[in-house]
Design a protein around this motif. Structure first.
Motif, short mmCIF file in Angstrom:
data_model
loop_
_atom_site.label_atom_id
_atom_site.label_comp_id
_atom_site.label_asym_id
_atom_site.label_seq_id
_atom_site.Cartn_x
_atom_site.Cartn_y
_atom_site.Cartn_z
N VAL A 122 11.24 2.49 12.20
CA VAL A 122 10.74 1.12 12.33
C VAL A 122 9.66 0.88 11.29
CG1 VAL A 122 9.59 -0.52 13.86
CG2 VAL A 122 11.24 1.10 14.81
N MET A 123 9.85 -0.15 10.47
CA MET A 123 8.86 -0.53 9.46
C MET A 123 7.87 -1.51 10.08
SD MET A 123 7.77 -0.18 6.37
CE MET A 123 9.18 0.64 5.60
N LEU A 124 6.56 -1.27 9.85
CA LEU A 124 5.53 -2.16 10.39
C LEU A 124 4.98 -3.09 9.32
CD1 LEU A 124 3.64 0.29 12.79
CD2 LEU A 124 5.50 -1.30 13.29
N TYR A 125 4.67 -2.57 8.13
CA TYR A 125 4.28 -3.47 7.04
C TYR A 125 4.44 -2.75 5.71
CZ TYR A 125 -0.41 -1.18 7.11
OH TYR A 125 -1.45 -0.29 7.09
N GLU A 126 4.46 -3.56 4.62
CA GLU A 126 4.65 -3.02 3.28
C GLU A 126 4.06 -4.00 2.27
OE1 GLU A 126 8.33 -1.67 0.30
OE2 GLU A 126 8.64 -1.87 2.47
N ASP A 127 3.49 -3.47 1.19
CA ASP A 127 2.92 -4.29 0.13
C ASP A 127 3.05 -3.53 -1.19
OD1 ASP A 127 0.74 -6.83 0.06
OD2 ASP A 127 0.63 -5.46 -1.64
N GLU A 128 3.33 -4.28 -2.26
CA GLU A 128 3.51 -3.65 -3.57
C GLU A 128 2.25 -3.67 -4.42
OE1 GLU A 128 6.86 -5.36 -5.52
OE2 GLU A 128 8.27 -4.22 -4.29
N MET A 129 1.14 -4.13 -3.88
CA MET A 129 -0.14 -4.08 -4.57
C MET A 129 -0.04 -4.70 -5.97
SD MET A 129 -1.04 -0.19 -3.37
CE MET A 129 -2.81 -0.27 -3.61
N ALA A 130 0.54 -5.91 -6.01
CA ALA A 130 0.69 -6.65 -7.28
C ALA A 130 1.46 -5.83 -8.31
CB ALA A 130 -0.66 -7.07 -7.82
N ASP A 131 2.53 -5.16 -7.84
CA ASP A 131 3.39 -4.34 -8.71
C ASP A 131 2.65 -3.17 -9.35
OD1 ASP A 131 5.74 -5.67 -8.24
OD2 ASP A 131 5.53 -7.03 -9.94
N ASN A 132 1.58 -2.72 -8.69
CA ASN A 132 0.82 -1.57 -9.19
C ASN A 132 1.03 -0.33 -8.33
OD1 ASN A 132 -0.66 -2.80 -11.46
ND2 ASN A 132 -1.51 -4.10 -9.87
N GLY A 133 2.01 -0.38 -7.45
CA GLY A 133 2.26 0.75 -6.58
C GLY A 133 2.91 0.29 -5.30
N ILE A 134 2.62 0.98 -4.22
CA ILE A 134 3.17 0.59 -2.92
C ILE A 134 2.28 1.13 -1.82
CG2 ILE A 134 4.63 2.64 -2.70
CD1 ILE A 134 6.74 0.83 -1.39
N THR A 135 2.20 0.37 -0.74
CA THR A 135 1.51 0.81 0.46
C THR A 135 2.35 0.38 1.64
OG1 THR A 135 -0.55 0.70 1.74
CG2 THR A 135 0.08 -1.28 0.53
N MET A 136 2.57 1.28 2.59
CA MET A 136 3.48 0.96 3.69
C MET A 136 3.13 1.79 4.91
SD MET A 136 6.78 2.88 1.98
CE MET A 136 7.90 2.41 3.29
N LEU A 137 3.49 1.25 6.08
CA LEU A 137 3.30 1.94 7.35
C LEU A 137 4.60 1.86 8.13
CD1 LEU A 137 1.27 3.36 9.30
CD2 LEU A 137 0.94 1.12 10.36
N SER A 138 5.09 3.00 8.59
CA SER A 138 6.35 3.03 9.33
C SER A 138 6.27 4.07 10.43
CB SER A 138 7.52 3.35 8.39
OG SER A 138 7.36 4.65 7.83
N CYS A 139 7.20 3.97 11.38
CA CYS A 139 7.30 4.92 12.48
C CYS A 139 8.71 5.47 12.58
CB CYS A 139 6.94 4.26 13.81
SG CYS A 139 5.18 4.00 14.08
N LYS A 140 8.82 6.76 12.78
CA LYS A 140 10.10 7.41 13.06
C LYS A 140 9.98 8.14 14.39
CE LYS A 140 11.41 8.30 8.22
NZ LYS A 140 11.77 9.34 7.25
N VAL A 141 11.02 8.05 15.19
CA VAL A 141 11.02 8.75 16.48
C VAL A 141 12.34 9.49 16.64
CG1 VAL A 141 11.89 6.73 17.72
CG2 VAL A 141 10.65 8.52 18.96
N ARG A 142 12.23 10.71 17.11
CA ARG A 142 13.41 11.57 17.30
C ARG A 142 13.34 12.17 18.69
NH1 ARG A 142 13.99 17.25 15.01
NH2 ARG A 142 11.99 16.79 14.02
N VAL A 143 14.42 11.98 19.47
CA VAL A 143 14.45 12.45 20.86
C VAL A 143 15.53 13.52 20.99
CG1 VAL A 143 14.74 11.81 23.27
CG2 VAL A 143 13.70 10.18 21.68
N MET A 144 15.12 14.70 21.43
CA MET A 144 16.04 15.80 21.72
C MET A 144 16.11 15.99 23.23
SD MET A 144 14.50 16.11 18.64
CE MET A 144 13.01 17.08 18.82
N PRO A 145 17.01 16.83 23.73
CA PRO A 145 17.12 17.01 25.19
C PRO A 145 15.83 17.50 25.84
CG PRO A 145 19.07 17.86 24.11
CD PRO A 145 18.11 17.50 23.01
#
Length: 563
Positions: free
Chosen positions: A163-186
């Motif tokens: 799940v992506m929460l937010y993203e920004d390209e910093m005026a094409d000078n890079g990238i900043t982003m926050l995301s979540c991954k979840v994995r469920v096993m037995p």
């Protein structure tokens, strides 16, 4: 330790349009919600509440939540609370030349939403560790890390989502982003909430929050690790290893191995009281199979007709024990496994589609060498196979996309016959995987570094996908002439000099593949072991003289042809 974000997970900008995906495993309920980027009105409200200019892409309705049903304990990861942890004083703002440029662009872009861009951390760095519901027990500091050895076991994955929460390209000078991954096993669960920032020629930064839950003991461990290093130091490390530095600098997983740890802290929750009625062992735990569904070969009838075997290459006519086991796995837990199965298998299917018109640009690997262009200004590559060597298509990115789309469409037609609850998931994953492949090709083959440019191309491709789907659907219903026109418009770019015999072979190929897919049951298609053949195999059929050619041209015959 301070309790992070004691706010209700529904406190900010919830959407009732989609309740999300949910799995309940041994007393814990895990829910993910993924919705489009916020529109203007919610962004304006969020800007007012936060007091800072928002990132370029805000997925304000997205969230991941984990709840212990018996006790009511709940932790939620959402966009607003994460942005609310960004420094708003400007004290930690990166003092580089790019920051003023970014502020000026943001002030212009959000004119009418916020009048003045106040000083704040324009990289949107956050030490967000999740939001606990009011009244919930808090975490207690500990020195015990997450048991990584348990997570390395080849346990079946019952549920996975990103799940992506937010993203920004910093005026094409890079990238900043926050995301979540979840994995469920037995027997356990792992969540990763990752903040990643790359400020070109300045800095790399990672902020990882991991949440580990052991279902059998109800043990909950939270780990927070902050990593950071100068851009040049990482570039030199990658240069020493002779890796593709540009590609590795876009990979947070690879960078995590190189960045030094600046801060780490661990915390745990006192075990919950276990409710026997909730501790129900998932049927899948009795099946020690890892990714079994991807290892199965489709079953083709023993005596298929010639018209149904030329488009697809049959794999095997016998049902392997692995396939039987996988079918039982999906039968026992269809809802919890379908998303994960669809994600993995659709990736393999899309890669098979993408192979049909693959190409390369040798000049792209050489410094100072100009890449040849077509008359329309496209990068011209080198391609092999029927579509290039026989059909005469030009090896470009657009051609590759159109032929990939054509084969994805053939699979989509078959996937429409899946159960109504499953088909949309498969279709969405196929589109997502194509987007990943297309964007990777833009970067590695065509050196398109600006994310905004790539996003524009991806949006254009999605519009093309919608259009060609309608065109091919019309052709399947109205006949080969209409289908040939759709192939001519899309794959051949409406080239008036197209070889009509080759075009007829492409149409026969489409019919042949669809016929072969129709003979396969759902479980066979859902293995991902589909291998496409070549339209060249239809040459003999196309050269046969049609009986209609010898019929007198009358209105009655015309009507019979139409029927």
């Amino acid at each position: 330790m301070a309790i992070i974000g004691h706010s209700s997970p529904e406190a900010h900008y919830p959407s009732n349009a989609d309740v999300g995906s949910t799995i309940t495993q041994r007393g814990f309920k895990i829910t993910t919600r993924k919705l489009p980027i916020l529109k203007a009105a919610p962004i304006e409200q969020m800007t007012s509440d936060l007091g800072i200019a928002p990132p370029e892409m805000i997925f304000g309705d997205n969230s991941v939540s984990i709840e212990h049903i018996a006790s009511g304990w709940l932790i939620n990861f959402n966009t607003f609370d994460a942005l609310n942890k960004v420094d708003k004083t400007g004290a930690s703002m990166l003092q580089v030349a790019h920051s003023k440029e970014w502020q000026s662009t943001r002030q212009e872009k959000h004119q009418g939403i916020t009048e003045v861009v106040k000083p704040f951390d324009w990289s949107y760095t956050t030490d967000y560790m999740g939001s606990l519901s009011l009244g919930n027990r808090s975490f207690t500091p500990t020195s015990s890390p997450i048991p990584l050895e348990l997570l390395k076991r080849p346990d079946p994955i019952l549920f996975f989502d990103e799940v992506m929460l937010y993203e920004d390209e910093m005026a094409d000078n890079g990238i900043t982003m926050l995301s979540c991954k979840v994995r469920v096993m037995p027997a356990r669960l792992l969540l990763l909430c990752r903040f990643f920032m790359r400020l070109d020629n300045v800095l790399f930064r990672l902020r990882d929050t991991r949440l580990y839950i052991d279902f059998s003991t109800c043990q909950v461990i939270r780990e927070y690790v902050a990593k950071e290093e100068d851009y040049e130091a990482i570039r030199l490390k990658l240069a020493e290893s002779r890796e593709d530095a540009l590609a590795q600098m876009r990979d947070p997983n690879r960078l995590s191995e190189l960045l030094p740890v600046r801060r780490a802290q661990y915390a745990f929750l006192r075990p919950f009281s276990q409710s026997p009625q909730l501790l129900v062992t998932h049927p899948a735990e009795t099946l020690p199979v890892s990714k079994a569904v991807r290892q199965i070969s489709p079953t083709i009838p023993a005596n298929p007709s010639a018209s149904t075997t030329q488009g697809l290459r049959p794999q095997t006519a016998q049902q392997s024990p692995t396939r039987k086991l996988a079918q039982e796995f999906r039968k026992r837990a269809p809802e919890t496994t379908e998303t994960y199965v669809a994600y993995g298998v659709s990736e393999a299917l899309v890669k098979e589609c993408a192979k049909q018109a693959d190409y390369s640009i040798p000049q792209a690997k050489e410094k100072g060498v100009e890449i040849p262009k077509t008359q329309n200004g496209e990068d011209l590559g080198v391609g092999l196979g029927w579509w290039y060597e026989e059909m005469g298509l030009t090896p470009t990115f657009n051609t590759w996309a159109q032929i990939t789309f054509l084969h994805m469409y053939l699979l989509t037609v078959r996937i429409r016959c899946f159960p109504a609850a499953h088909a949309p998931t498969w279709n969405q994953h196929m589109i997502n995987h194509f987007s990943y492949l297309a964007e990777e090709r833009m970067v590695t083959v065509h050196n398109i570094q600006a994310r905004m440019v790539r996003n524009k191309y991806l949006k254009d491709l999605f519009v093309q996908w919608r259009g060609l789907t309608a065109g091919y659907d019309e052709g399947l219903v109205k006949g080969d002439a209409v289908l040939a026109a759709a192939v001519w418009r899309n794959a051949c770019k409406a080239d008036e000099n197209v070889d009509l015999q080759k075009l007829a072979m492409a149409v026969a190929y489409i019919r042949s593949v669809l016929s072969a897919l129709d003979t396969m049951d759902d479980s066979a298609v859902a293995t991902g072991d589909v291998v496409f053949g070549s339209p060249g195999s239809e040459a003999a059929l196309v050269k046969q003289r049609s009986k209609m050619m010898d019929m007198e041209f009358t209105s009655e015959n015309q009507a019979s042809v139409a029927l």
